[in-house]
Design a protein around this motif. Structure first.
Motif, PDB file in Angstrom:
ATOM      1  N   UNK A  12      22.312 -48.972  44.443  1.00  0.00           N
ATOM      2  CA  UNK A  12      23.411 -48.859  45.399  1.00  0.00           C
ATOM      3  C   UNK A  12      23.322 -47.561  46.193  1.00  0.00           C
ATOM      4  N   UNK A  13      22.994 -46.490  45.511  1.00  0.00           N
ATOM      5  CA  UNK A  13      22.862 -45.209  46.203  1.00  0.00           C
ATOM      6  C   UNK A  13      21.716 -45.240  47.209  1.00  0.00           C
ATOM      7  N   UNK A  14      20.675 -46.021  46.905  1.00  0.00           N
ATOM      8  CA  UNK A  14      19.541 -46.129  47.829  1.00  0.00           C
ATOM      9  C   UNK A  14      19.938 -46.832  49.119  1.00  0.00           C
ATOM     10  N   UNK A  15      20.983 -47.668  49.076  1.00  0.00           N
ATOM     11  CA  UNK A  15      21.451 -48.353  50.280  1.00  0.00           C
ATOM     12  C   UNK A  15      21.872 -47.341  51.333  1.00  0.00           C
ATOM     13  N   UNK A  16      22.491 -46.250  50.901  1.00  0.00           N
ATOM     14  CA  UNK A  16      22.941 -45.236  51.852  1.00  0.00           C
ATOM     15  C   UNK A  16      21.774 -44.674  52.654  1.00  0.00           C
ATOM     16  N   UNK A  17      20.635 -44.462  51.981  1.00  0.00           N
ATOM     17  CA  UNK A  17      19.464 -43.950  52.681  1.00  0.00           C
ATOM     18  C   UNK A  17      18.904 -44.956  53.673  1.00  0.00           C
ATOM     19  N   UNK A  18      18.927 -46.249  53.305  1.00  0.00           N
ATOM     20  CA  UNK A  18      18.402 -47.277  54.200  1.00  0.00           C
ATOM     21  C   UNK A  18      19.274 -47.421  55.448  1.00  0.00           C
ATOM     22  N   UNK A  55      26.591 -52.209  64.010  1.00  0.00           N
ATOM     23  CA  UNK A  55      25.291 -51.794  63.494  1.00  0.00           C
ATOM     24  C   UNK A  55      25.380 -51.453  62.011  1.00  0.00           C
ATOM     25  N   UNK A  56      26.468 -50.838  61.613  1.00  0.00           N
ATOM     26  CA  UNK A  56      26.677 -50.468  60.212  1.00  0.00           C
ATOM     27  C   UNK A  56      26.662 -51.709  59.319  1.00  0.00           C
ATOM     28  N   UNK A  57      27.353 -52.758  59.755  1.00  0.00           N
ATOM     29  CA  UNK A  57      27.414 -53.986  58.966  1.00  0.00           C
ATOM     30  C   UNK A  57      26.051 -54.667  58.927  1.00  0.00           C
ATOM     31  N   UNK A  58      25.361 -54.715  60.052  1.00  0.00           N
ATOM     32  CA  UNK A  58      24.037 -55.337  60.092  1.00  0.00           C
ATOM     33  C   UNK A  58      23.051 -54.611  59.172  1.00  0.00           C
ATOM     34  N   UNK A  59      23.081 -53.293  59.210  1.00  0.00           N
ATOM     35  CA  UNK A  59      22.167 -52.512  58.375  1.00  0.00           C
ATOM     36  C   UNK A  59      22.516 -52.676  56.893  1.00  0.00           C
ATOM     37  N   UNK A  60      23.801 -52.750  56.591  1.00  0.00           N
ATOM     38  CA  UNK A  60      24.234 -52.952  55.203  1.00  0.00           C
ATOM     39  C   UNK A  60      23.738 -54.298  54.688  1.00  0.00           C
ATOM     40  N   UNK A  61      23.883 -55.341  55.496  1.00  0.00           N
ATOM     41  CA  UNK A  61      23.421 -56.670  55.092  1.00  0.00           C
ATOM     42  C   UNK A  61      21.910 -56.693  54.889  1.00  0.00           C
ATOM     43  N   UNK A  62      21.182 -56.011  55.780  1.00  0.00           N
ATOM     44  CA  UNK A  62      19.722 -55.989  55.675  1.00  0.00           C
ATOM     45  C   UNK A  62      19.262 -55.273  54.407  1.00  0.00           C
ATOM     46  N   UNK A  63      19.921 -54.186  54.052  1.00  0.00           N
ATOM     47  CA  UNK A  63      19.515 -53.424  52.871  1.00  0.00           C
ATOM     48  C   UNK A  63      19.864 -54.147  51.579  1.00  0.00           C
ATOM     49  N   UNK A  64      20.808 -55.098  51.650  1.00  0.00           N
ATOM     50  CA  UNK A  64      21.230 -55.849  50.474  1.00  0.00           C
ATOM     51  C   UNK A  64      20.658 -57.264  50.434  1.00  0.00           C
ATOM     52  N   UNK A 203      14.745 -50.487  58.187  1.00  0.00           N
ATOM     53  CA  UNK A 203      15.624 -50.737  57.045  1.00  0.00           C
ATOM     54  C   UNK A 203      14.951 -51.753  56.121  1.00  0.00           C
ATOM     55  N   UNK A 204      14.805 -51.403  54.856  1.00  0.00           N
ATOM     56  CA  UNK A 204      14.165 -52.302  53.894  1.00  0.00           C
ATOM     57  C   UNK A 204      15.161 -52.683  52.802  1.00  0.00           C
TER      58      UNK A 204
END
Length: 317
Positions: A12-18, A55-64, A203-204
């Motif tokens: 979960x913490x790694x999501x912040x970096x992505x 963009x925040x939501x899109x990046x969150x979905x991509x990282x998860x 974003x991975x």
């Protein structure tokens, strides 16, 4: 229970970096979104256009590795445009799913659509299902609504009713970036950043739905002592007795604050809730569940001002 060594927490913490690869700043908003995901809650984002909410939501979905859908709410949007509808196909009727059948639903400018369409989301948000033509259809798991609204433009909008606001775990305020952050935003755009393609921007995926399910289980097991429960109740009861408020926090709001505090404690690496977690979650969890007196609103006071005063007055165990 000790969460400090939790593999799921590290993911979960790694999501912040992505997410940080495409979104500059907004760390508090991102932390709130992660906390809401853990607590199985929905989020209302309030901020002016252009501060990276979408963009925040899109990046969150991509990282998860979660499916995401975006609906632009407009005055002519119908409930069937969100939920889906029966269509006649090859001699028979079948249900065509609407965009609500996803993991992360971005309801953009939700206050621009009439109450009938806003209400269509109520069942989905509360029961994770939609009912059409007398049939209940389950939504994917996880399912989270992240809605946005513009705080300064009210013409042609339909304010969310209290019943709908109460379905959101958090109301998060998305502010402008700092001077240095805004320079970094321009630097990234100059370097070719495409805000519409988080994966193309690097974003991975570092977690998935299974990770989220396991993390939710761990967060739910975070311990809460009786004095902390009493502290939460004292805070919400103080909102009902405040002369500055027309409407205080309901028992559902108290339960929401408890879930939020447990999720925040887990994210912070603690296996138990302290009053600090309750204080940290009080404003985002309660600000949309109270109603300020009109005369105080005219004078420039906000719900946050009242909540700050209550937090300062209620004794901490």
């Amino acid at each position: 229970m000790t969460d400090l060594d939790s593999e799921h927490r590290n993911q979960f913490l790694a999501i912040q970096g992505e997410v940080g690869k495409v979104v500059v700043g907004q760390s508090g908003v991102l932390s709130g979104l992660l906390c809401a995901l853990l607590a199985e809650g929905h989020v209302l984002l309030e901020g002016v256009p252009g501060v990276a909410k979408t963009l925040l939501v899109k990046a969150l979905a991509a990282s998860l590795q979660l499916d995401a859908a975006r609906v632009q709410f407009t005055p002519d949007l119908m409930p069937s445009d969100v939920l889906g509808q029966m269509v006649f196909d090859q001699g028979d009727f079948r249900f065509r799913q609407g965009p609500v059948f996803t993991n992360l639903l971005l309801a953009d400018e939700i206050n621009r659509t009439p109450p009938k369409t806003q209400a269509a989301l109520l069942e989905a948000m509360e029961e994770h299902q939609v009912s059409t033509d007398g049939t209940a259809r389950l939504l994917p798991d996880p399912f989270v609504v992240i809605a946005t609204q513009n705080p300064v433009e009210y013409e042609g909008t339909y304010p969310l009713p209290e019943a709908q606001l109460d379905r959101f775990l958090f109301k998060l305020l998305v502010d402008y970036p700092s001077n240095d952050e805004e320079i970094e935003v321009l630097r990234r755009h100059h370097g070719g950043l495409d805000p519409h393609d988080p994966l193309g921007a690097g974003v991975t995926p570092v977690a998935n739905a299974a990770t989220l399910t396991a993390a939710r289980t761990e967060a739910a097991q975070v311990g809460v002592e009786e004095p902390v429960l009493a502290y939460i109740v004292a805070l919400v009861r103080a909102t009902r007795e405040s002369p500055s408020l027309e409407l205080g926090v309901s028992p559902r709001g108290a339960a929401a604050l408890l879930k939020a505090a447990k999720a925040w404690a887990w994210l912070s690496g603690r296996g138990f809730v302290t009053p600090d977690e309750v204080k940290a979650m009080a404003r985002p969890t309660l600000r949309h569940r109270v109603m300020l007196r009109p005369e105080l609103e005219i004078e420039g006071m906000t719900a946050d001002h009242v909540l700050d005063g209550i937090l300062a007055q209620v004794a901490v165990p």
